[in-house]
Write a protein that holds these residues in place. Structure first.
Motif, PDB file in Angstrom:
ATOM      1  N   LYS A   1      -8.432   8.799  -9.900  1.00  0.00           N
ATOM      2  CA  LYS A   1      -9.419   9.731 -10.458  1.00  0.00           C
ATOM      3  C   LYS A   1      -9.343   9.794 -11.973  1.00  0.00           C
ATOM      4  CE  LYS A   1     -10.257  12.814  -6.542  1.00  0.00           C
ATOM      5  NZ  LYS A   1      -9.979  14.147  -5.929  1.00  0.00           N
ATOM      6  N   ILE A   2      -8.187   9.444 -12.538  1.00  0.00           N
ATOM      7  CA  ILE A   2      -8.065   9.439 -14.004  1.00  0.00           C
ATOM      8  C   ILE A   2      -7.985   8.011 -14.548  1.00  0.00           C
ATOM      9  CG2 ILE A   2      -7.050  11.742 -14.145  1.00  0.00           C
ATOM     10  CD1 ILE A   2      -4.303  10.466 -14.446  1.00  0.00           C
ATOM     11  N   GLY A   3      -8.438   7.066 -13.740  1.00  0.00           N
ATOM     12  CA  GLY A   3      -8.619   5.703 -14.226  1.00  0.00           C
ATOM     13  C   GLY A   3      -7.412   4.799 -14.178  1.00  0.00           C
ATOM     14  N   VAL A   4      -6.412   5.143 -13.352  1.00  0.00           N
ATOM     15  CA  VAL A   4      -5.225   4.294 -13.228  1.00  0.00           C
ATOM     16  C   VAL A   4      -5.337   3.476 -11.943  1.00  0.00           C
ATOM     17  CG1 VAL A   4      -2.710   4.214 -13.074  1.00  0.00           C
ATOM     18  CG2 VAL A   4      -3.815   5.980 -14.460  1.00  0.00           C
ATOM     19  N   ASP A   5      -5.455   2.171 -12.092  1.00  0.00           N
ATOM     20  CA  ASP A   5      -5.577   1.284 -10.930  1.00  0.00           C
ATOM     21  C   ASP A   5      -4.268   1.305 -10.141  1.00  0.00           C
ATOM     22  OD1 ASP A   5      -6.899  -0.425  -9.278  1.00  0.00           O
ATOM     23  OD2 ASP A   5      -6.640  -2.202 -10.533  1.00  0.00           O
ATOM     24  N   THR A   6      -4.336   1.634  -8.859  1.00  0.00           N
ATOM     25  CA  THR A   6      -3.128   1.883  -8.066  1.00  0.00           C
ATOM     26  C   THR A   6      -3.201   1.193  -6.710  1.00  0.00           C
ATOM     27  OG1 THR A   6      -2.986   4.067  -9.108  1.00  0.00           O
ATOM     28  CG2 THR A   6      -1.598   3.695  -7.184  1.00  0.00           C
ATOM     29  N   ARG A   7      -2.061   0.702  -6.256  1.00  0.00           N
ATOM     30  CA  ARG A   7      -1.946   0.109  -4.930  1.00  0.00           C
ATOM     31  C   ARG A   7      -0.815   0.802  -4.166  1.00  0.00           C
ATOM     32  NH1 ARG A   7      -5.903  -1.597  -6.759  1.00  0.00           N
ATOM     33  NH2 ARG A   7      -6.718  -3.735  -6.835  1.00  0.00           N
ATOM     34  N   VAL A   8      -1.040   1.065  -2.893  1.00  0.00           N
ATOM     35  CA  VAL A   8       0.013   1.573  -2.013  1.00  0.00           C
ATOM     36  C   VAL A   8       0.467   0.433  -1.117  1.00  0.00           C
ATOM     37  CG1 VAL A   8       0.594   3.161  -0.134  1.00  0.00           C
ATOM     38  CG2 VAL A   8      -0.846   3.946  -2.022  1.00  0.00           C
ATOM     39  N   GLN A   9       1.774   0.197  -1.084  1.00  0.00           N
ATOM     40  CA  GLN A   9       2.341  -0.796  -0.178  1.00  0.00           C
ATOM     41  C   GLN A   9       3.293  -0.088   0.782  1.00  0.00           C
ATOM     42  OE1 GLN A   9       4.044  -4.268  -2.030  1.00  0.00           O
ATOM     43  NE2 GLN A   9       2.034  -5.078  -2.551  1.00  0.00           N
ATOM     44  N   SER A  10       3.080  -0.303   2.059  1.00  0.00           N
ATOM     45  CA  SER A  10       3.869   0.385   3.078  1.00  0.00           C
ATOM     46  C   SER A  10       4.815  -0.576   3.784  1.00  0.00           C
ATOM     47  CB  SER A  10       2.942   1.036   4.108  1.00  0.00           C
ATOM     48  OG  SER A  10       3.678   1.542   5.201  1.00  0.00           O
ATOM     49  N   ALA A  11       6.055  -0.123   3.990  1.00  0.00           N
ATOM     50  CA  ALA A  11       7.034  -0.925   4.728  1.00  0.00           C
ATOM     51  C   ALA A  11       6.729  -0.941   6.218  1.00  0.00           C
ATOM     52  CB  ALA A  11       8.443  -0.383   4.492  1.00  0.00           C
ATOM     53  N   ILE A  12       5.911   0.014   6.678  1.00  0.00           N
ATOM     54  CA  ILE A  12       5.393   0.010   8.050  1.00  0.00           C
ATOM     55  C   ILE A  12       3.927  -0.368   7.953  1.00  0.00           C
ATOM     56  CG2 ILE A  12       4.905   1.404  10.106  1.00  0.00           C
ATOM     57  CD1 ILE A  12       7.244   3.195   9.322  1.00  0.00           C
ATOM     58  N   GLU A  13       3.537  -1.446   8.580  1.00  0.00           N
ATOM     59  CA  GLU A  13       2.176  -1.949   8.399  1.00  0.00           C
ATOM     60  C   GLU A  13       1.134  -1.005   8.982  1.00  0.00           C
ATOM     61  OE1 GLU A  13       1.432  -5.991   9.315  1.00  0.00           O
ATOM     62  OE2 GLU A  13       3.267  -6.739   8.381  1.00  0.00           O
ATOM     63  N   MET A  14       0.152  -0.667   8.156  1.00  0.00           N
ATOM     64  CA  MET A  14      -1.007   0.135   8.569  1.00  0.00           C
ATOM     65  C   MET A  14      -2.164  -0.294   7.675  1.00  0.00           C
ATOM     66  SD  MET A  14       0.486   3.833   7.302  1.00  0.00           S
ATOM     67  CE  MET A  14       1.969   3.734   8.300  1.00  0.00           C
ATOM     68  N   HIS A  15      -2.780  -1.373   8.037  1.00  0.00           N
ATOM     69  CA  HIS A  15      -3.731  -2.088   7.180  1.00  0.00           C
ATOM     70  C   HIS A  15      -4.929  -1.245   6.759  1.00  0.00           C
ATOM     71  CE1 HIS A  15      -1.629  -5.915   7.602  1.00  0.00           C
ATOM     72  NE2 HIS A  15      -1.534  -5.677   8.892  1.00  0.00           N
ATOM     73  N   GLN A  16      -5.285  -0.239   7.560  1.00  0.00           N
ATOM     74  CA  GLN A  16      -6.463   0.549   7.220  1.00  0.00           C
ATOM     75  C   GLN A  16      -6.251   1.428   5.992  1.00  0.00           C
ATOM     76  OE1 GLN A  16      -5.280   0.105  10.198  1.00  0.00           O
ATOM     77  NE2 GLN A  16      -6.920  -0.459  11.619  1.00  0.00           N
ATOM     78  N   VAL A  17      -4.993   1.751   5.675  1.00  0.00           N
ATOM     79  CA  VAL A  17      -4.750   2.700   4.580  1.00  0.00           C
ATOM     80  C   VAL A  17      -3.858   2.151   3.473  1.00  0.00           C
ATOM     81  CG1 VAL A  17      -5.100   4.712   6.057  1.00  0.00           C
ATOM     82  CG2 VAL A  17      -2.794   3.772   5.803  1.00  0.00           C
ATOM     83  N   ALA A  18      -3.139   1.050   3.714  1.00  0.00           N
ATOM     84  CA  ALA A  18      -2.208   0.545   2.701  1.00  0.00           C
ATOM     85  C   ALA A  18      -1.967  -0.941   2.897  1.00  0.00           C
ATOM     86  CB  ALA A  18      -0.873   1.299   2.785  1.00  0.00           C
TER      87      ALA A  18
END
Length: 250
Positions: A98-115
């Motif tokens: 929301k403040i313009g910082v490009d961000t990625r979430v990586q999860s050690a438990i796979e959940m492709h729809q959200v991370a």
């Protein structure tokens, strides 16, 4: 004349946040006000050209150890705690973007729809492109804390430092809230943390940092701007490891 941009001490950092920090003054859940403050602190560091990754706990939603003490199977409880960290990671990602910082979430438990799944080389590539990476779901294994996950991920991405954000301004001989006479350390050796049983991070996380010579800076993140101050090299908080002398109190 334009103001010269300050030079950061660190090129790549891993910032460890507890889930409890996201509660603010509440008794649980996520405070939008706190999220906004953390996101701005992160942006201030990214704007310096620093590559930043985060690990967030899940204690504001569910703690695996607490569930286990109430009779729940420890593995099941820990997996629930890991899922709580994914919720926190998604919330922080939203605040950052929301403040313009490009961000990625990586999860050690796979959940492709959200991370994204955790892939070390992909995470490093994101950092090289100036994106913030949030590592969620701990290590993906029960019986390991998010402190250990932070140490592990910091090593994997070749971070220069592990920054441990807390609600106190460093490491003390005792809990300063219980004993006002407690003395704050400026520098500590890893082995001193283990021998004195100081509550910096769990012993597995400290041992991992010690074995790989990764410095840890413990500091108060409730004061806006402190993350940036640490990155710029200001002597705030307590440094564990690194080149400082052993067990030096202030």
């Amino acid at each position: 004349m334009p103001t010269e941009k300050p030079t950061p001490r660190y090129k790549r950092i891993l910032l460890k946040l507890s889930g409890e920090m996201l509660m603010g003054d509440g008794k649980g859940g996520i405070s939008p006000k706190v999220l906004t403050t953390i996101a701005q602190d992160v942006k201030d560091v990214v704007d310096l050209g620093v590559e930043l990754a985060l690990v967030i706990g899940g204690g504001n939603i569910f703690r695996g150890v607490s569930g286990a003490t109430e009779g729940m199977d420890r593995s099941s409880a820990d997996y629930m705690g890991m899922l709580a960290t994914v919720i926190n990671a998604m919330a922080l990602q939203d605040a950052l973007e929301k403040i313009g910082v490009d961000t990625r979430v990586q999860s050690a438990i796979e959940m492709h729809q959200v991370a994204e799944p955790y892939i070390r080389r992909r995470a490093i590539r994101h950092l090289e492109k100036g994106r913030v990476v949030i590592f969620a779901a701990g290590t993906g294994n029960p019986y390991f804390t998010t402190d250990t996950a932070a140490s592990l991920r910091a090593m994997e991405i070749h971070a220069d430092v592990l920054m441990k954000a807390t609600k106190v301004d460093g490491v003390y001989t005792e809990d300063p809230k219980k004993n006002p006479a407690a003395v704050k350390f400026k520098h500590l050796a890893y082995i001193d943390v283990l021998k004195r049983n100081l509550k910096v991070m769990d012993s597995t996380a400290i041992s991992l940092c010690m074995d790989n010579d990764l410095p840890i800076v413990v500091f108060d993140s409730t004061q806006h701007g402190n993350v940036r101050r640490v990155v710029l090299g200001e002597e705030i908080g307590t440094t564990v490891g690194g080149t400082g002398p052993r067990a030096t109190a202030t």
